[in-house]
Design a protein around this motif. Structure first.
Motif, PDB file in Angstrom:
ATOM      1  N   CYS A  48     -26.006 -13.995  39.183  1.00  0.00           N
ATOM      2  CA  CYS A  48     -25.629 -14.210  40.639  1.00  0.00           C
ATOM      3  C   CYS A  48     -25.595 -12.810  41.007  1.00  0.00           C
ATOM      4  CB  CYS A  48     -24.503 -14.725  41.145  1.00  0.00           C
ATOM      5  SG  CYS A  48     -24.631 -16.678  40.912  1.00  0.00           S
ATOM      6  N   ALA A  51     -29.150 -11.084  40.906  1.00  0.00           N
ATOM      7  CA  ALA A  51     -30.029 -11.425  41.955  1.00  0.00           C
ATOM      8  C   ALA A  51     -29.393 -10.826  43.237  1.00  0.00           C
ATOM      9  CB  ALA A  51     -29.775 -13.029  41.965  1.00  0.00           C
ATOM     10  N   TRP A  65     -40.361 -11.107  42.751  1.00  0.00           N
ATOM     11  CA  TRP A  65     -39.613 -12.584  42.948  1.00  0.00           C
ATOM     12  C   TRP A  65     -39.742 -13.493  41.735  1.00  0.00           C
ATOM     13  CZ3 TRP A  65     -36.313 -13.620  46.672  1.00  0.00           C
ATOM     14  CH2 TRP A  65     -36.348 -12.955  47.849  1.00  0.00           C
ATOM     15  N   VAL A  69     -36.582 -14.722  39.766  1.00  0.00           N
ATOM     16  CA  VAL A  69     -36.452 -16.409  39.409  1.00  0.00           C
ATOM     17  C   VAL A  69     -36.355 -16.525  37.882  1.00  0.00           C
ATOM     18  CG1 VAL A  69     -37.539 -18.563  39.178  1.00  0.00           C
ATOM     19  CG2 VAL A  69     -37.549 -17.351  41.427  1.00  0.00           C
ATOM     20  N   GLY A  73     -32.336 -15.928  37.784  1.00  0.00           N
ATOM     21  CA  GLY A  73     -32.103 -17.374  37.972  1.00  0.00           C
ATOM     22  C   GLY A  73     -32.173 -17.999  36.647  1.00  0.00           C
ATOM     23  N   LEU A  77     -28.873 -20.566  35.452  1.00  0.00           N
ATOM     24  CA  LEU A  77     -29.152 -21.848  35.103  1.00  0.00           C
ATOM     25  C   LEU A  77     -28.513 -22.270  33.876  1.00  0.00           C
ATOM     26  CD1 LEU A  77     -30.672 -24.693  35.648  1.00  0.00           C
ATOM     27  CD2 LEU A  77     -32.614 -23.865  34.760  1.00  0.00           C
TER      28      LEU A  77
END
Length: 203
Positions: A48, A51, A65, A69, A73, A77
């Motif tokens: 987090c 990001a 981008w 991800v 990201g 996850l």
């Protein structure tokens, strides 16, 4: 071989006033558990933070981008998955009045299965020997299956979650077989059927 008096590690075993037996498997407790919770929290928080740092300035390109991800990201996850396994995920089994219920709980989706006791054909325990590159002393794994037949006549197997250890095999197999009043069999997993029964571990 006598059945262990109590449930093996990460299992709970209880009964209610209606005579139903409740089993639950969830990875909880221990030093490794605490370490994994910390790792999961760090992955999620770090992802987090990364990001936020990437998007703070704005002007991300398409490649940026994609990186956002895949890298932060993916870390988030992975962290959420570890925390789910350590803090929430569990599988509950209810041996009720004529029905075996299996309820899987997770952030990534819940699933419920109910099998009539009359449809259960047997309890099978399959042994998989350790891989060639496994550490010395690895005993291999046991998986317990509930073999049953659907109303349409299809034969299916329900794999029981767990540590897949010899201790778990000795406790779980007789318990399920006794409740369902069906045979309990032991053998090799798929790909090892040709091996003789004498090669099964005598634990």
């Amino acid at each position: 071989m006598p059945t262990p008096a109590g449930p093996p590690r990460f299992w709970t075993h209880s009964a209610d006033g209606a005579g139903r037996v409740h089993l639950a498997y969830a990875v909880r407790g221990g030093a490794v558990h605490a370490v994994l919770v910390a790792v999961g929290a760090l992955l999620a928080a770090g992802g987090c933070a990364a990001a936020f740092w990437l998007v703070r300035g704005g002007g991300l390109t398409a490649a940026g981008w994609v990186f956002l991800v895949l890298a932060p990201g993916g870390a988030v996850l992975a962290g959420v998955y570890v925390l789910d396994r350590m803090l929430l995920a569990r599988v509950e089994y209810a041996l009720g009045d004529g029905v075996l219920g299996a309820h899987r709980v997770s952030l990534f989706g819940n699933a419920r299965t109910e099998i009539p006791r009359s449809a259960i054909l047997g309890i099978a325990q399959r042994y998989s020997p350790p891989d060639k590159d496994a550490p010395s002393g690895d005993p291999g794994t046991w998986t317990t299956f509930v073999e049953w037949r659907t109303p349409e006549g299809e034969r299916r197997d329900l794999a029981i979650d767990g540590l897949h250890s010899g201790e778990e095999r000795r406790w779980l197999g007789p318990l399920l077989s006794g409740w369902a009043q069906v045979p309990l069999t032991r053998g090799h997993a798929a790909g090892f059927e040709e091996a003789p029964a004498s090669e099964l571990p005598d634990d």
